[in-house]
Design a protein around this motif. Structure first.
Motif, PDB file in Angstrom:
ATOM      1  N   ALA A   1       0.781  -1.238  -0.024  1.00  0.00           N
ATOM      2  CA  ALA A   1      -0.129   0.224   0.084  1.00  0.00           C
ATOM      3  C   ALA A   1       0.906   1.436  -0.103  1.00  0.00           C
ATOM      4  CB  ALA A   1      -0.913  -0.033   1.239  1.00  0.00           C
ATOM      5  N   SER A   2       2.060   1.240   0.585  1.00  0.00           N
ATOM      6  CA  SER A   2       2.878   2.323   0.710  1.00  0.00           C
ATOM      7  C   SER A   2       4.405   2.481   0.273  1.00  0.00           C
ATOM      8  CB  SER A   2       2.691   3.017   2.289  1.00  0.00           C
ATOM      9  OG  SER A   2       3.139   2.264   3.067  1.00  0.00           O
ATOM     10  N   PRO A   3       4.895   3.549   0.058  1.00  0.00           N
ATOM     11  CA  PRO A   3       6.339   3.329  -0.060  1.00  0.00           C
ATOM     12  C   PRO A   3       7.207   2.632   1.193  1.00  0.00           C
ATOM     13  CG  PRO A   3       5.693   5.416  -1.102  1.00  0.00           C
ATOM     14  CD  PRO A   3       4.551   4.842  -0.242  1.00  0.00           C
ATOM     15  N   ALA A   4       6.594   3.259   2.411  1.00  0.00           N
ATOM     16  CA  ALA A   4       7.309   2.629   3.469  1.00  0.00           C
ATOM     17  C   ALA A   4       7.084   1.099   3.460  1.00  0.00           C
ATOM     18  CB  ALA A   4       6.875   3.227   4.793  1.00  0.00           C
ATOM     19  N   GLN A   5       6.052   0.743   3.413  1.00  0.00           N
ATOM     20  CA  GLN A   5       5.752  -0.762   3.480  1.00  0.00           C
ATOM     21  C   GLN A   5       6.677  -1.608   2.523  1.00  0.00           C
ATOM     22  OE1 GLN A   5       1.881  -2.766   2.359  1.00  0.00           O
ATOM     23  NE2 GLN A   5       1.817  -3.075   4.248  1.00  0.00           N
TER      24      GLN A   5
ATOM     25  N   ALA B   1      -1.663   0.207  -6.031  1.00  0.00           N
ATOM     26  CA  ALA B   1      -1.103   1.765  -5.439  1.00  0.00           C
ATOM     27  C   ALA B   1      -0.575   2.645  -6.586  1.00  0.00           C
ATOM     28  CB  ALA B   1      -0.081   1.292  -4.113  1.00  0.00           C
TER      29      ALA B   1
ATOM     30  N   ARG C   1      -3.522   4.308  -8.606  1.00  0.00           N
ATOM     31  CA  ARG C   1      -4.365   4.968  -7.995  1.00  0.00           C
ATOM     32  C   ARG C   1      -4.026   6.231  -7.710  1.00  0.00           C
ATOM     33  NH1 ARG C   1      -7.241   0.907  -3.446  1.00  0.00           N
ATOM     34  NH2 ARG C   1      -8.797   0.205  -4.615  1.00  0.00           N
ATOM     35  N   GLY C   2      -2.474   6.441  -7.459  1.00  0.00           N
ATOM     36  CA  GLY C   2      -1.800   7.565  -7.341  1.00  0.00           C
ATOM     37  C   GLY C   2      -1.549   8.508  -8.473  1.00  0.00           C
TER      38      GLY C   2
ATOM     39  N   ASP D   1       6.368   9.922  -8.315  1.00  0.00           N
ATOM     40  CA  ASP D   1       6.179  10.319  -6.928  1.00  0.00           C
ATOM     41  C   ASP D   1       6.338   9.288  -5.845  1.00  0.00           C
ATOM     42  OD1 ASP D   1       5.931  12.999  -7.986  1.00  0.00           O
ATOM     43  OD2 ASP D   1       3.714  13.142  -7.912  1.00  0.00           O
ATOM     44  N   TRP D   2       5.354   8.120  -6.128  1.00  0.00           N
ATOM     45  CA  TRP D   2       5.392   7.127  -5.152  1.00  0.00           C
ATOM     46  C   TRP D   2       7.018   6.399  -5.044  1.00  0.00           C
ATOM     47  CZ3 TRP D   2       5.675   1.850  -4.085  1.00  0.00           C
ATOM     48  CH2 TRP D   2       4.804   1.371  -3.136  1.00  0.00           C
TER      49      TRP D   2
ATOM     50  N   GLU E   1       9.673   8.339  -3.393  1.00  0.00           N
ATOM     51  CA  GLU E   1       9.474   8.172  -1.993  1.00  0.00           C
ATOM     52  C   GLU E   1      10.174   6.908  -1.395  1.00  0.00           C
ATOM     53  OE1 GLU E   1       8.324   9.158   1.907  1.00  0.00           O
ATOM     54  OE2 GLU E   1       9.019  10.206   0.077  1.00  0.00           O
ATOM     55  N   LEU E   2       9.869   5.805  -2.335  1.00  0.00           N
ATOM     56  CA  LEU E   2      10.350   4.474  -1.947  1.00  0.00           C
ATOM     57  C   LEU E   2      11.811   4.640  -1.907  1.00  0.00           C
ATOM     58  CD1 LEU E   2      10.428   1.413  -1.480  1.00  0.00           C
ATOM     59  CD2 LEU E   2      10.134   1.240  -4.165  1.00  0.00           C
TER      60      LEU E   2
END
Length: 235
Positions: A189-193, A210, A213-214, A219-220, A223-224
């Motif tokens: 779901a997220s770059p942190a994950q 993910a 949808r963004g 950008d996603w 951040e990763l």
């Protein structure tokens, strides 16, 4: 040809299989009116080493989608569908796939072996998805396959919740197959994950919803990259 998909993922700065699918498991539109060509171009700009193309009708896909993507990129392509017969392997190759999803949960041990063997015979990479250690132990030709941990339940068409961190417990069983390329697939779901999964030892990730949808995968993924390259915090 069997190494194209695996080598592309293993050698990538961003080891993410970026997925194209028209809808999620609940039928929610993910393309938002964007042409396929626009999504492919965005993924290429984002440095995708390879793409996943969902041809399963439950997710709004079809064979024409794979053919279209193959006509617009030279990146290795994974066909993601319910592949159950050797004829599906031949068809996948004709449509431009470099790898084929084989879902261990839906196949007998003998069927999984026959399909993986046919993939290799035709120069395709078996992308074997497992949900537990028992399935991982049954993976054939592990050294020549990508072995992925399924983070969502395909039997309910991926409508339920995902738990990617729990998949890290399967890493020893996945590595025991001999694969060089353990992958965490779907529900990220997220770059942190995503960064956490790579730090845990996965060689690659498969991400679709993910990123779609963004609307701006750059950008996603930026951040990763930022999170991945942060210095480790010492306690």
């Amino acid at each position: 040809m069997t190494t194209d998909f695996t080598e592309a993922l293993l050698s990538a700065d961003r080891p993410v299989v970026m997925e194209i699918k028209p809808a999620d498991g609940n039928g929610t539109d993910l393309l938002g009116g964007r042409p396929v060509a626009e999504v492919v171009a965005a993924y290429e700009r984002a440095g995708a080493p390879c793409l996943s193309v969902v041809t399963g009708r439950w997710f709004g896909g079809d064979e024409q989608l794979l053919a279209e993507v193959a006509g617009r990129t030279r990146l290795p392509l994974l066909r993601k569908d319910f592949v159950t017969r050797t004829a599906h392997i031949s068809r996948s190759r004709e449509l431009g796939a470099s790898a084929v999803l084989l879902t261990a949960r839906l196949l007998t041990r003998d069927s999984l072996r026959a399909l993986a063997e046919e993939c290799l015979r035709q120069g395709l990479t078996p992308f074997v998805e497992v949900s537990d250690a028992h399935q991982a132990a049954a993976v054939p030709f592990g050294t020549e396959s990508v072995v992925a941990v399924a983070n969502k339940d395909i039997t309910d068409r991926e409508r339920g919740p995902a738990d990617p961190p729990a998949g890290t417990a399967l890493l020893p069983a996945v590595r025991a197959t001999g694969t060089r390329c353990p992958v965490s697939a779907s529900g990220i779901a997220s770059p942190a994950q995503a960064a956490g999964l790579l730090r845990a030892g996965f060689a690659g990730l498969l991400i679709g919803t993910a990123l779609l949808r963004g609307g701006h995968p750059d950008d996603w993924l930026a951040e990763l990259d930022r999170i991945r390259h942060e210095p480790a915090v010492r306690t």
